[in-house]
Design a protein around this motif. Structure first.
Motif, mmCIF file in Angstrom:
data_model
loop_
_atom_site.group_PDB
_atom_site.id
_atom_site.type_symbol
_atom_site.label_atom_id
_atom_site.label_comp_id
_atom_site.label_asym_id
_atom_site.label_seq_id
_atom_site.Cartn_x
_atom_site.Cartn_y
_atom_site.Cartn_z
ATOM 1 N N ILE A 18 41.998 50.162 58.337
ATOM 2 C CA ILE A 18 41.985 51.135 57.498
ATOM 3 C C ILE A 18 42.652 50.726 56.413
ATOM 4 N N THR A 19 43.548 49.453 56.408
ATOM 5 C CA THR A 19 44.175 49.155 55.221
ATOM 6 C C THR A 19 43.577 47.925 54.600
ATOM 7 N N LYS A 20 42.385 47.469 55.027
ATOM 8 C CA LYS A 20 41.708 46.119 54.795
ATOM 9 C C LYS A 20 41.407 46.451 53.009
ATOM 10 N N GLU A 21 41.328 45.588 52.317
ATOM 11 C CA GLU A 21 41.105 45.804 50.913
ATOM 12 C C GLU A 21 40.721 44.494 50.211
ATOM 13 N N ILE A 22 40.276 44.434 49.067
ATOM 14 C CA ILE A 22 39.904 43.159 48.506
ATOM 15 C C ILE A 22 41.114 42.658 47.825
ATOM 16 N N SER A 23 41.063 41.496 47.512
ATOM 17 C CA SER A 23 42.192 41.011 46.711
ATOM 18 C C SER A 23 41.820 39.759 46.093
ATOM 19 N N PHE A 24 41.950 39.717 44.527
ATOM 20 C CA PHE A 24 41.894 38.462 43.925
ATOM 21 C C PHE A 24 43.024 37.568 44.217
ATOM 22 N N LEU A 25 42.647 36.324 44.144
ATOM 23 C CA LEU A 25 43.677 35.280 44.199
ATOM 24 C C LEU A 25 44.183 34.929 42.592
ATOM 25 N N PRO A 26 45.310 35.478 42.357
ATOM 26 C CA PRO A 26 45.592 35.269 40.881
ATOM 27 C C PRO A 26 45.406 33.835 40.493
ATOM 28 N N GLU A 27 45.672 32.797 41.171
ATOM 29 C CA GLU A 27 45.849 31.594 40.654
ATOM 30 C C GLU A 27 44.491 31.140 40.529
ATOM 31 N N ILE A 28 43.294 31.500 41.316
ATOM 32 C CA ILE A 28 42.059 31.133 40.844
ATOM 33 C C ILE A 28 41.470 32.276 39.956
ATOM 34 N N ALA A 29 41.894 33.655 40.197
ATOM 35 C CA ALA A 29 41.252 34.339 39.090
ATOM 36 C C ALA A 29 41.750 34.232 37.717
ATOM 37 N N LEU A 30 42.637 33.731 37.675
ATOM 38 C CA LEU A 30 43.083 33.529 35.965
ATOM 39 C C LEU A 30 42.130 32.401 35.483
ATOM 40 N N ARG A 31 42.103 31.208 36.347
ATOM 41 C CA ARG A 31 41.165 30.269 35.690
ATOM 42 C C ARG A 31 39.633 30.562 35.681
ATOM 43 N N GLU A 32 39.351 31.169 36.642
ATOM 44 C CA GLU A 32 37.666 31.254 36.781
ATOM 45 C C GLU A 32 37.192 32.602 36.401
ATOM 46 N N CYS A 33 37.794 33.955 36.841
ATOM 47 C CA CYS A 33 36.968 34.914 36.474
ATOM 48 C C CYS A 33 36.622 35.601 35.306
ATOM 49 N N ASN A 34 37.363 35.202 34.609
ATOM 50 C CA ASN A 34 37.017 35.882 33.209
ATOM 51 C C ASN A 34 35.628 35.332 32.539
ATOM 52 N N ARG A 35 35.389 34.110 32.851
ATOM 53 C CA ARG A 35 34.260 33.618 32.157
ATOM 54 C C ARG A 35 32.967 33.629 33.220
ATOM 55 N N CYS A 36 33.415 34.346 34.627
ATOM 56 C CA CYS A 36 32.138 34.432 35.498
ATOM 57 C C CYS A 36 31.874 35.846 35.679
ATOM 58 N N LYS A 37 32.634 36.774 36.316
ATOM 59 C CA LYS A 37 32.564 38.144 36.455
ATOM 60 C C LYS A 37 31.116 38.387 37.028
ATOM 61 N N GLU A 38 30.344 37.437 37.659
ATOM 62 C CA GLU A 38 29.044 37.808 38.338
ATOM 63 C C GLU A 38 29.280 38.769 39.350
ATOM 64 N N CYS A 39 30.337 39.053 39.920
ATOM 65 C CA CYS A 39 30.209 39.878 41.060
ATOM 66 C C CYS A 39 30.384 41.142 40.706
ATOM 67 N N PHE A 40 30.678 41.459 39.391
ATOM 68 C CA PHE A 40 31.174 42.820 39.000
ATOM 69 C C PHE A 40 29.699 43.662 39.196
ATOM 70 N N PRO A 41 28.623 43.025 38.638
ATOM 71 C CA PRO A 41 27.451 44.077 38.678
ATOM 72 C C PRO A 41 27.045 44.223 40.115
ATOM 73 N N LEU A 42 27.410 43.495 41.210
ATOM 74 C CA LEU A 42 27.086 43.659 42.505
ATOM 75 C C LEU A 42 27.686 44.744 43.216
ATOM 76 N N CYS A 43 28.761 45.237 42.907
ATOM 77 C CA CYS A 43 29.486 46.138 43.465
ATOM 78 C C CYS A 43 28.884 47.597 43.509
ATOM 79 N N PRO A 44 28.290 48.079 44.603
ATOM 80 C CA PRO A 44 27.633 49.002 44.955
ATOM 81 C C PRO A 44 28.356 50.338 44.724
ATOM 82 N N THR A 45 29.569 50.439 44.375
ATOM 83 C CA THR A 45 30.291 51.622 44.254
ATOM 84 C C THR A 45 30.782 51.743 42.409
ATOM 85 N N SER A 46 31.605 50.774 42.003
ATOM 86 C CA SER A 46 31.884 50.710 40.723
ATOM 87 C C SER A 46 32.688 49.617 40.550
ATOM 88 N N TYR A 47 32.293 48.690 39.454
ATOM 89 C CA TYR A 47 32.999 47.504 39.366
ATOM 90 C C TYR A 47 34.326 47.718 38.698
#
Lengths: 198, 165
Positions: free
Chosen positions: A151-180
């Motif tokens: 029940i405590t499982k959750e998604i977690s971004f790794l700050p080291e990688i997210a800071l470098r890569e996520c801003n220009r990718c964000k391709e996972c956001f529209p995949l989220c079935p609930t809300s990005y």
């Protein structure tokens, strides 16, 4: 390559070896609802919404079509009172976590699921793993992962990688079935924890 | 983690034996399948897995950090926060419960100042409750560092804890 003949919802369907029931059904233009399925990713079998009835040698059983391999002479039913009842309960359970998800709302209307059947515990994430798997399998960045379990499982971004890569990718956001927003929120949180550390 | 006595947040734990950790990681360099083995060895030596160590493992064993983190938080054998020198497990199983385990837990919480799942500031004790240790005839049972102590009264459990440094 030899072809497999099977029957889905009374329609004869041809599949190739290695195809799952879901792929065979979709190739034949039949729809099965899914949340955690993505064509570019390995089958996951996480949401269980694609559950179908399979009849083989006179016996009927319930299988998850996105991970069940198509085989010769199967008789598959994608809708039945039993399946609808199970999908309804699955949706009600998922809605307890993500009550405002438009995708879940549509399915709930179709299957008559009551969003208030279970006490709401809005975590927004339904653990479909699309973002985690997309990042790992397609982008191979591993910027987001699961932590904890149960029940405590959750998604977690790794700050080291997210800071470098996520801003220009964000391709996972529209995949989220609930809300990005959920993903965005966790991302911001991840970035902030990096700032705090540095 | 509302307990102000809990060491999870501020404390950095004891200084890491960086050389020893490097030695364990280097022995399995480039072998992703050795990940859990490496984690177990470092957990045994260090009693917890700091994030920097997870990052070093990920790099050396060529496993994504997200995966290492998932595994480190999934298994109870691994701790991403500092653990005390002594593991105190208090059995809360049915047999121990009816024989007074809740009173023992109260005494231990009082004495150590920590709740189950926490570690005290001196990194002396880590407290956990368990649901059965499998020796119900000895109840109430407290297991400290793998040694079971049975038929305890609250007073005896307090005495027992005082014997640990």
């Amino acid at each position: 390559m030899s072809e497999i003949q099977l029957e889905i919802d009374g329609t004869p369907v041809t599949a190739t070896p290695g195809m799952t029931l879901l792929e065979a059904a979709r190739a034949a233009g039949l729809s099965i609802p899914t949340l955690c399925h993505h064509e570019g990713l390995e089958p996951y079998g996480g949401c269980r919404l694609c559950i179908v009835e399979v009849e083989q040698r006179g016996r009927t059983r319930l299988v998850v079509s996105c991970v069940f391999p198509a085989a010769a002479d199967l008789v598959v039913r994608t809708r039945s009172p039993k399946i609808d009842r199970m999908r309804k309960t699955i949706l009600e359970l998922l809605l307890a976590h993500a009550p405002h998800s438009p995708r879940l709302g549509e399915l709930a209307a179709e299957y008559g699921a009551d969003p208030n059947r279970f006490e709401q515990e809005a975590a927004f994430c339904v653990h479909c793993g699309l973002c985690v798997r997309y990042c790992a399998e397609v982008k191979q960045l591993h910027a987001v992962g699961f932590i904890d379990r149960g029940i405590t499982k959750e998604i977690s971004f790794l700050p080291e990688i997210a800071l470098r890569e996520c801003n220009r990718c964000k391709e996972c956001f529209p995949l989220c079935p609930t809300s990005y927003l959920q993903a965005a929120f966790v991302l911001v949180e991840g970035l902030m924890s990096t700032n705090g550390r540095a | 983690m509302s307990n102000p006595e809990c060491a999870c947040h501020e404390s950095k734990g004891e200084p890491l034996d960086a050389a020893r950790i490097d030695q364990i990681i280097t022995a399995h360099r480039g072998d992703p399948s050795a990940l859990i083995q490496v984690m177990l060895e470092i957990q045994a030596e260090n009693r917890w897995l700091p994030r920097e160590v997870l990052a070093r493992m990920a790099e050396a064993l060529q496993v994504p950090l997200a995966r290492v983190q998932h595994i480190a938080t999934f298994y109870k054998a691994f701790s991403p926060v500092p653990k005390g020198r002594h593991d105190v497990h208090i059995c809360m199983g049915t047999a121990c419960h009816v024989r007074g385990a809740p009173r023992i837990l109260d005494t231990v919480e009082e004495l150590t100042g920590i709740a189950p799942g926490e570690t005290d500031m001196e990194l002396k004790f880590s407290l956990e409750t368990v649901n059965c240790l499998g020796c119900c005839a000895l109840g109430p049972v407290v297991e400290i560092d793998g040694k079971a102590h049975g038929h305890l009264s609250p007073a005896q459990s307090a005495e027992l804890l005082q014997g640990y440094e």
